[in-house]
Design an enzyme around this catalytic site. Structure first.
Site, short mmCIF file in Angstrom:
data_model
loop_
_atom_site.label_atom_id
_atom_site.label_comp_id
_atom_site.label_asym_id
_atom_site.label_seq_id
_atom_site.Cartn_x
_atom_site.Cartn_y
_atom_site.Cartn_z
N SER A 229 4.39 2.03 8.29
CA SER A 229 3.86 0.95 7.44
C SER A 229 5.00 0.50 6.56
O SER A 229 5.87 1.13 5.98
CB SER A 229 2.87 1.61 6.35
OG SER A 229 1.75 1.77 6.96
N HIS B 107 0.82 -1.14 0.20
CA HIS B 107 -0.01 0.08 0.07
C HIS B 107 0.95 1.27 -0.25
O HIS B 107 0.33 2.37 -0.06
CB HIS B 107 -0.89 -0.02 0.92
CG HIS B 107 -0.38 0.62 2.52
ND1 HIS B 107 -0.28 -0.30 3.46
CD2 HIS B 107 -0.08 1.68 2.93
CE1 HIS B 107 0.38 0.24 4.58
NE2 HIS B 107 0.45 1.57 4.23
N ASP C 79 -0.61 -7.37 1.54
CA ASP C 79 -0.13 -6.11 1.58
C ASP C 79 1.40 -6.12 1.73
O ASP C 79 1.96 -5.55 2.56
CB ASP C 79 -0.73 -5.13 2.40
CG ASP C 79 -0.46 -3.79 2.60
OD1 ASP C 79 -0.51 -3.25 3.70
OD2 ASP C 79 0.12 -3.20 1.49
C1 LIG Z 1 0.07 1.97 10.39
C2 LIG Z 1 -1.35 2.28 9.70
C3 LIG Z 1 -1.21 2.07 8.42
C4 LIG Z 1 -2.62 2.32 7.73
BR1 LIG Z 1 -2.90 2.21 5.89
C5 LIG Z 1 -3.85 3.04 8.63
N1 LIG Z 1 -4.79 3.34 7.96
C6 LIG Z 1 -5.96 2.51 7.99
N2 LIG Z 1 -6.27 1.73 8.85
C7 LIG Z 1 -7.46 1.08 8.67
C8 LIG Z 1 -7.98 1.48 7.63
N3 LIG Z 1 -6.94 2.71 7.22
C9 LIG Z 1 -3.61 3.28 9.99
C10 LIG Z 1 -4.34 3.55 10.94
CL1 LIG Z 1 -5.90 4.19 10.63
C11 LIG Z 1 -3.72 3.72 12.13
N4 LIG Z 1 -2.38 3.13 11.76
C12 LIG Z 1 -2.26 2.73 10.46
#
Ligand SMILES: Cc1cc(Br)c(Nc2ncc[nH]2)c2c(Cl)c[nH]c12
Length: 288
Positions: free
Chosen positions: A227, A53, A102
């Site tokens: 991420s 992602h 992912d």
């Molecule tokens: C680490 C991280 C990545 C992503 Br992509 C997020 N985005 C999200 N999570 C659920 C739907 N979209 C978040 C969130 Cl919110 C908190 N930490 C995240």
């Protein structure tokens, strides 16, 4: 054969990079669209493992650079997203963002030679991991690696967050692999984007590991910018990658007191091995 993966310099005056020599930052600069950052791990001299992602389907390799050290950025000549990753794949079931599979591999234009500050993290089910686990040849199977590295209990692990230009901070988390797995996964439906989701299985698939919450310890939460970074477990003095940080329930990373349902979800490396094996077949990692 893979050099010494997952080896670090941990003496007192060691730098953050000597302690986490696999850690890289991925920078995507889209024309007229600004910059996006993710984290990643060096898994061979040419390849970085991260989250799919972090990229858009029309992203191109020249828009991506990989920071392997402070002010040391490497060019990229390939982006390989997992073929089953499909962010919009379950919109019909009220899932706006679907993070199954992912994971992505980024190929560097030039190899990063092992050094005190750059060294691959051990991928499970490789010869390098077997050596790092000090397993005799007859016990060097992928099942044995999974039994040792992902036991069905609360498992100590950590991720690394960049804090400032050349500071890396280890954040300890507990992977809920035992009886706390169910409650951990159930909190996925507390994520605002998933308010309309009917079935938990529509969001949480067998590819995920779950961490976070306050029992038995208060776990830090990953930030969106974390991420793609690795979830690391330690065995003796060696380090192994068991997960890739994917998504979280709440974006509360810098708040000291996150609610107990603030969980984070990571792709389980053992669940994407066929893809890793295929993409890394020329990297001489000796997949079992
Ligand atoms: C680490 C991280 C990545 C992503 Br992509 C997020 N985005 C999200 N999570 C659920 C739907 N979209 C978040 C969130 Cl919110 C908190 N930490 C995240």
């Amino acid at each position: 054969t893979m050099g010494l993966c997952g080896l670090t310099y941990e003496f007192k005056s060691a730098s953050d990079r000597e302690r986490n020599p696999w850690h890289v930052t991925i920078i995507v600069t889209r024309p007229e669209k600004g910059q996006e950052r993710c984290q990643g791990s060096l898994v061979s001299p040419y390849f970085v493992l991260t989250a799919a992602h972090c990229f858009h389907v029309d992203d191109q390799a020249p828009w991506v650079t990989v920071e392997v050290g402070p002010r040391v950025q490497r060019k990229v000549d390939g982006l390989f997203l997992h073929p089953q990753y499909n962010l919009g794949g379950r919109r019909d079931r009220g899932v706006p963002e679907f993070y199954d599979y992912d994971v992505a591999l980024v190929r560097l234009q030039t190899a990063v030679p092992p050094s005190p500050t750059t060294r691959p993290l051990c991928l499970p089910c490789t010869e390098g991991a077997s050596r790092a686990l000090r397993l005799p040849p007859d016990q060097s199977t992928c099942d044995e690696h999974r039994r040792l590295l992902l036991p069905e209990k609360n498992l100590d692990a950590f991720f690394v967050s960049p804090r400032g230009p050349s500071e890396l901070q280890r954040r300890p988390v507990h992977l809920k692999l035992g009886e706390q797995r169910g409650p951990c996964e159930a909190d996925a439906l507390r994520a605002p984007p998933y308010a309309k989701v009917v079935a938990l299985e529509d969001v949480v698939t067998p590819r995920f590991l779950c961490s976070g919450g306050t029992e038995p310890y208060v776990d830090p939460n990953a930030c969106r910018g974390d991420s793609g970074g690795p979830i690391v477990v330690t065995w003796g003095k060696r380090y192994f990658q068991v997960g890739v940080i994917s998504w979280g329930v709440l974006d509360v990373c810098r708040q000291p007191r996150a609610p107990a349902f603030a969980r984070d979800f990571h792709i389980n490396v053992f669940e994407v091995l066929p893809w890793l094996r295929g993409q890394l077949q020329d990297e001489d990692l000796g997949f079992l």
